[in-house]
Every structure is written in C-alpha cells, then in structure tokens.
Design a protein around this motif. Structure first.
Motif, PDB file in Angstrom:
ATOM      1  N   LYS A  48       0.820  -1.205   0.000  1.00 57.68           N
ATOM      2  CA  LYS A  48       0.000   0.000   0.000  1.00 57.68           C
ATOM      3  C   LYS A  48       0.855   1.257   0.000  1.00 57.68           C
ATOM      4  O   LYS A  48       0.524   2.242  -0.668  1.00 57.68           O
ATOM      5  N   LEU A  49       1.956   1.235   0.746  1.00 65.42           N
ATOM      6  CA  LEU A  49       2.842   2.401   0.791  1.00 65.42           C
ATOM      7  C   LEU A  49       3.451   2.691  -0.573  1.00 65.42           C
ATOM      8  O   LEU A  49       3.815   3.825  -0.869  1.00 65.42           O
ATOM      9  N   HIS A  50       3.551   1.664  -1.421  1.00 67.56           N
ATOM     10  CA  HIS A  50       4.117   1.848  -2.755  1.00 67.56           C
ATOM     11  C   HIS A  50       3.033   2.058  -3.811  1.00 67.56           C
ATOM     12  O   HIS A  50       3.300   1.953  -5.010  1.00 67.56           O
ATOM     13  N   GLY A  51       1.809   2.332  -3.352  1.00 61.27           N
ATOM     14  CA  GLY A  51       0.740   2.629  -4.286  1.00 61.27           C
ATOM     15  C   GLY A  51       0.205   1.441  -5.040  1.00 61.27           C
ATOM     16  O   GLY A  51      -0.412   1.596  -6.096  1.00 61.27           O
ATOM     17  N   THR A  52       0.443   0.239  -4.550  1.00 64.39           N
ATOM     18  CA  THR A  52      -0.032  -0.973  -5.230  1.00 64.39           C
ATOM     19  C   THR A  52      -1.012  -1.726  -4.344  1.00 64.39           C
ATOM     20  O   THR A  52      -0.967  -2.950  -4.251  1.00 64.39           O
ATOM     21  N   GLU A  53      -1.880  -0.961  -3.663  1.00 66.04           N
ATOM     22  CA  GLU A  53      -2.797  -1.599  -2.719  1.00 66.04           C
ATOM     23  C   GLU A  53      -3.738  -2.595  -3.376  1.00 66.04           C
ATOM     24  O   GLU A  53      -4.216  -3.511  -2.722  1.00 66.04           O
TER      25      GLU A  53
END
Length: 240
Positions: free
Chosen positions: A161-166
C-alpha cells in the motif's frame, strides 16, 4: 490487566454462588480468557495454587449476556459453561474492549517497526530432509511473540500500500513471497543478497543439515531490502 478483580453472585444450576474473575487476556484474534474462582465449587481443569482456573470468555453481542467456557462440578454433576448476568457482562465486556484495543495497538506497533525497517526479518534454516529458509520475527512482546506470521503478513500488505499498489495487497503464500529471491540452501555467504546481515554459521548443526563449514544457517534482512520480483514487476507496471 493484571491486578483487576471482580466478584459477583451467579446462579449455577439451583444455587447462588460467589464467582470471582480477574486478569483478562485477549489475543489478536479476539479470543479471550479470564482467571475464575468459585470458592464453594470444585472446578475441573488445571490446578492452580490460589484456586483460580483459566476460562474462555465469549463476548456478548447486541446486549445479550456473555458466556464463560468452563466446566464446573456441582453435587457430583458436571455443569458446562456459565452464562453471566447482564451486570457481570457489562463489567467484563468493558475489560474485553480495553484488552482487545490494547493488543491491537501493540500488534500495529510491531507491524510499524517491521515496515519501518526497525525490526528485521530473520531467515532460519529449518527441516532436515528438505531444508529451507523460513522467515520469522524476534518479537519481545510475550503476548504476541508467537504471531510472527500474522505480523509479517500485515507488514507486507502495508508495504504494498505504501508503494501505491494496494490493489495487489494480498499475500497468499508468505514464505514464497519473502524467499523468492533468496537462494535455497545450502548456500554460502557470498550468494546471499548483499543487504543480508547478522549471518550465522552454527557448527553444531552442520551434521543435521549436511552442510559444512562456511554455509549459512540464518541471517537477517530489513523488509524493504528483500528483493521480490513480483513487487518489482507491479511497481514497474504502476509507472505506465
């Protein structure tokens, strides 16, 4: 919640008895236990020096009475379980909510430490016939030290999620995710990822794992340093 104690009157079969409870503990899965003491009854189960025995606590729902899972012996007859009065339910429900909130807070704190690279992942060699590196955490919290798998799973999902791939934040095979880029044993130190540290070679275990001097039996890595091809592929996909 050590030190709390609550006493109440409870009808057990045909007779009113004094019941004392204390020290509620709640696991991250919501399972709860209390120590219970009924001075006038024989309580089956593991003996206790001060007369207290562990009982499962089943929280109430929609204002209904809570339940204690315990086996009591009354007049040589077995009495399974104890439905609490609404007054007792109210007290123990408050204990439960406080204890559950506390264990969730502590769990989140450990997940935060893993995601923030403060608590590294430990890879240890396990298995004799088919040895492999298994990831785990060295958790000091006594109530959560056996929840390494759950902590790691939540940490990986948070990392996605922190890498925008939630949308891909789903971990089905935790061991596979963390060991995809780590060579299978037996492996020498020079074949480990360069970000591995605290590498250990336990001479006493050479015979068990049929390895040999210089081969690795355990090491640590920060979560963000574990090279995972699947996450890398997803991050590259998000760039377009």
């Amino acid at each position: 919640m050590t030190g709390r104690e609550y006493s109440f009157k409870q009808k057990i079969i045909e007779t009113i008895h004094e019941v004392m409870v204390r020290d509620m503990s709640v696991g991250i899965d919501g399972a709860a236990y209390v120590s219970i003491f009924v001075p006038s009854l024989e309580v089956s189960g593991q003996s206790s020096v001060d007369g207290y025995f562990k009982a499962g606590y089943y929280p109430s729902s929609k204002g209904r009475a809570a339940h204690l899972g315990i086996s009591l012996k009354v007049d040589n007859k077995r009495h399974e379980g104890m439905t609490l009065s609404l007054e007792a339910t109210s007290v123990l429900q408050e204990w439960y909510e406080e204890a559950y909130a506390d264990i969730k807070r502590r769990f989140k704190s450990i997940v935060d430490r893993v995601v923030g690279d403060e608590l590294p992942v430990v890879f240890s060699l396990v298995g004799e016939d088919f040895p492999k590196f298994t990831p785990a955490l060295q958790i000091e919290d006594e109530d959560l030290k056996h929840e390494s798998y759950k902590v790691l799973k939540h940490a990986i999902v948070r990392f996605f999620k922190l890498h925008g791939t939630e949308r891909y934040a789903k971990v089905e095979h935790l061991d596979d995710y963390l060991t995809e880029s780590i060579p299978p044993p037996p492996v020498s130190e020079d074949r480990l990822p360069p970000t591995a540290f605290d590498i250990e070679h336990e001479r006493d275990l050479y015979d068990i794992y049929v390895t040999g001097p210089g081969l690795v039996l355990s090491f640590k890595m920060k979560l963000s340093d574990i090279p995972n091809p699947r996450l890398k592929q997803l991050l590259e996909r998000e760039e377009y």
